[in-house]
Enzyme design. Structure first.
Site, PDB file in Angstrom:
ATOM      1  N   PHE A  62       0.797  -1.223   0.000  1.00 10.64           N
ATOM      2  CA  PHE A  62       0.000   0.000   0.000  1.00 10.64           C
ATOM      3  C   PHE A  62       0.827   1.269   0.000  1.00 10.64           C
ATOM      4  CE2 PHE A  62      -2.396  -3.380   2.104  1.00 10.64           C
ATOM      5  CZ  PHE A  62      -3.481  -3.439   1.247  1.00 10.64           C
ATOM      6  N   GLY A  96       3.338  -3.845  10.911  1.00 11.41           N
ATOM      7  CA  GLY A  96       2.527  -3.943   9.691  1.00 11.41           C
ATOM      8  C   GLY A  96       3.361  -4.408   8.516  1.00 11.41           C
ATOM      9  N   ASP A 138       3.708  -8.580  12.529  1.00 13.98           N
ATOM     10  CA  ASP A 138       2.347  -8.685  11.955  1.00 13.98           C
ATOM     11  C   ASP A 138       1.751 -10.011  12.404  1.00 13.98           C
ATOM     12  OD1 ASP A 138       0.068  -8.755  10.064  1.00 13.98           O
ATOM     13  OD2 ASP A 138       1.199  -7.278   8.916  1.00 13.98           O
ATOM     14  N   ASP A 189       2.776   1.154  10.891  1.00  6.68           N
ATOM     15  CA  ASP A 189       1.948   0.996   9.692  1.00  6.68           C
ATOM     16  C   ASP A 189       1.032  -0.220   9.859  1.00  6.68           C
ATOM     17  OD1 ASP A 189       0.976   1.584   7.174  1.00  6.68           O
ATOM     18  OD2 ASP A 189       2.596   0.572   6.113  1.00  6.68           O
ATOM     19  N   HIS A 226      -5.544   0.551  11.658  1.00  8.10           N
ATOM     20  CA  HIS A 226      -5.899   1.970  11.550  1.00  8.10           C
ATOM     21  C   HIS A 226      -6.977   2.415  12.524  1.00  8.10           C
ATOM     22  CE1 HIS A 226      -4.232   2.210   7.196  1.00  8.10           C
ATOM     23  NE2 HIS A 226      -3.301   2.332   8.111  1.00  8.10           N
ATOM     24  N   ASP A 257       0.009   6.724   6.896  1.00  2.16           N
ATOM     25  CA  ASP A 257      -1.439   6.954   6.781  1.00  2.16           C
ATOM     26  C   ASP A 257      -1.922   8.066   7.706  1.00  2.16           C
ATOM     27  OD1 ASP A 257      -1.860   4.779   4.838  1.00  2.16           O
ATOM     28  OD2 ASP A 257      -1.290   3.504   6.529  1.00  2.16           O
TER      29      ASP A 257
HETATM   30  N1  SAH Z   1       3.637  -1.914   5.520  1.00  4.14           N
HETATM   31  C1  SAH Z   1       2.806  -2.615   4.533  1.00  4.14           C
HETATM   32  C2  SAH Z   1       1.330  -2.448   4.761  1.00  4.14           C
HETATM   33  C3  SAH Z   1       0.818  -2.862   6.112  1.00  4.14           C
HETATM   34  S1  SAH Z   1      -0.930  -3.108   6.102  1.00  4.14           S
HETATM   35  C4  SAH Z   1       3.157  -2.135   3.126  1.00  4.14           C
HETATM   36  O1  SAH Z   1       3.886  -1.172   2.959  1.00  4.14           O
HETATM   37  O2  SAH Z   1       2.684  -2.712   2.159  1.00  4.14           O
HETATM   38  C5  SAH Z   1      -1.260  -3.297   7.808  1.00  4.14           C
HETATM   39  C6  SAH Z   1      -0.855  -4.646   8.394  1.00  4.14           C
HETATM   40  O3  SAH Z   1      -0.969  -4.515   9.806  1.00  4.14           O
HETATM   41  C7  SAH Z   1      -1.705  -5.844   7.998  1.00  4.14           C
HETATM   42  O4  SAH Z   1      -0.924  -6.830   7.380  1.00  4.14           O
HETATM   43  C8  SAH Z   1      -2.307  -6.351   9.327  1.00  4.14           C
HETATM   44  O5  SAH Z   1      -2.331  -7.765   9.446  1.00  4.14           O
HETATM   45  C9  SAH Z   1      -1.361  -5.757  10.344  1.00  4.14           C
HETATM   46  N2  SAH Z   1      -1.945  -5.519  11.651  1.00  4.14           N
HETATM   47  C10 SAH Z   1      -3.049  -4.790  11.957  1.00  4.14           C
HETATM   48  N3  SAH Z   1      -3.250  -4.754  13.277  1.00  4.14           N
HETATM   49  C11 SAH Z   1      -2.253  -5.487  13.843  1.00  4.14           C
HETATM   50  C12 SAH Z   1      -1.912  -5.855  15.190  1.00  4.14           C
HETATM   51  N4  SAH Z   1      -2.629  -5.419  16.218  1.00  4.14           N
HETATM   52  N5  SAH Z   1      -0.827  -6.630  15.394  1.00  4.14           N
HETATM   53  C13 SAH Z   1      -0.080  -7.064  14.353  1.00  4.14           C
HETATM   54  N6  SAH Z   1      -0.348  -6.750  13.068  1.00  4.14           N
HETATM   55  C14 SAH Z   1      -1.417  -5.977  12.812  1.00  4.14           C
HETATM   56 MG    MG Z   2      -0.033   2.131   5.536  1.00  4.44          MG
END
Ligand code: SAH
Ligand code: MG
Length: 221
Positions: free
Chosen positions: A24, A51, A76, A146, A149, A175
């Site tokens: 993303f 993330g 993650d 990251d 959200h 974000d």
């Molecule tokens: N950094 C990535 C995008 C991350 S998307 C890129 O650049 O493409 C957000 C990620 O956060 C997802 O894969 C989701 O599984 C993870 N995530 C969300 N909440 C979380 C939590 N509480 N603990 C661990 N991972 C989490």
């Molecule tokens: Mg992001």
């Protein structure tokens, strides 16, 4: 505010691997992430991402870490954020494990890192971010938030990881949208960004797209 520091630019093959990976992050933000990571490695400490998803941004942290001989850590649970679940705007059906019937981005992440030749420079931590943060013991040179959200997730990521950031280290938040765009480009990361600035422990460094870079300049998170 400026974006990238001179000399902190990834090689073309790293940019190509980043652009080929699912994820993303647009390239301008990726370049800013890389520049910040390269700068932060001067502390000689690990760089940490919350993330991982499929490893797109991890590639950049890993390459910066490799250059400096430090490790990139990435956390993650690999089950996806709320907005990535089936039926939601950011869902990718290829990320669903057909056996379990839930998302699992870990296999794709591993393929991404393997293809980029960066496996040896990354430690993947598979679990819920606050749980990993609670058992984490060492200082970090960079924390890149990251993950989820929602206010619950973004706040827990900040509260869990920023105390591990060494003084002089960089806090990056993705974000950050000062104006609400839609339900999922919500404003929890923006609120965390404001909170970090208001804490007095951080000083703003740069902004590129929705990526904010802050430096830890004091105690009192
Ligand atoms: N950094 C990535 C995008 C991350 S998307 C890129 O650049 O493409 C957000 C990620 O956060 C997802 O894969 C989701 O599984 C993870 N995530 C969300 N909440 C979380 C939590 N509480 N603990 C661990 N991972 C989490
Ligand atoms: Mg992001």
């Amino acid at each position: 505010m400026t974006t990238t520091a001179a000399g902190h630019t990834p090689a073309p093959e790293i940019v190509a691997a980043f652009e080929a990976a699912k994820g993303f992050m647009p390239l301008d933000e990726g370049l800013a992430l890389y520049a910040a990571a390269a700068e932060a490695t001067a502390l000689g400490l690990p760089l940490l991402e919350v993330g991982t998803y499929c490893g797109r941004s991890t590639i950049l942290l890993a390459d910066a870490a490799r250059q400096a001989g430090v490790s990139a850590l990435t956390v993650d649970h690999h089950r996806g954020s709320e907005e990535q679940q089936p039926g939601w705007d950011y869902h990718d059906p290829e990320t669903v494990d057909p056996v379990v019937g839930r998302m699992d981005t870990l296999p794709t992440f591993r393929r991404t890192l393997h293809a980029a030749g960066l496996e040896d420079h990354v430690v993947a931590l598979v679990g819920r971010s606050p749980q990993v943060a609670a058992v984490w013991g060492g200082p970090l040179g960079l924390v890149f938030v990251d993950g989820g959200h929602t206010d619950e997730h973004a706040t827990a990521d900040y509260e869990g990881w920023s105390p591990h950031l060494a003084e002089g280290g960089l806090l990056l938040i993705h974000d950050v949208f000062p104006v609400k765009l839609d339900e999922w480009t919500g404003q929890a990361p923006y609120r965390v960004y404001l909170r970090a600035l208001e804490s007095g422990a951080f000083t703003g460094v740069s902004a590129t797209g929705s990526l904010r870079v802050l430096r830890r300049t004091g105690p009192g998170i």
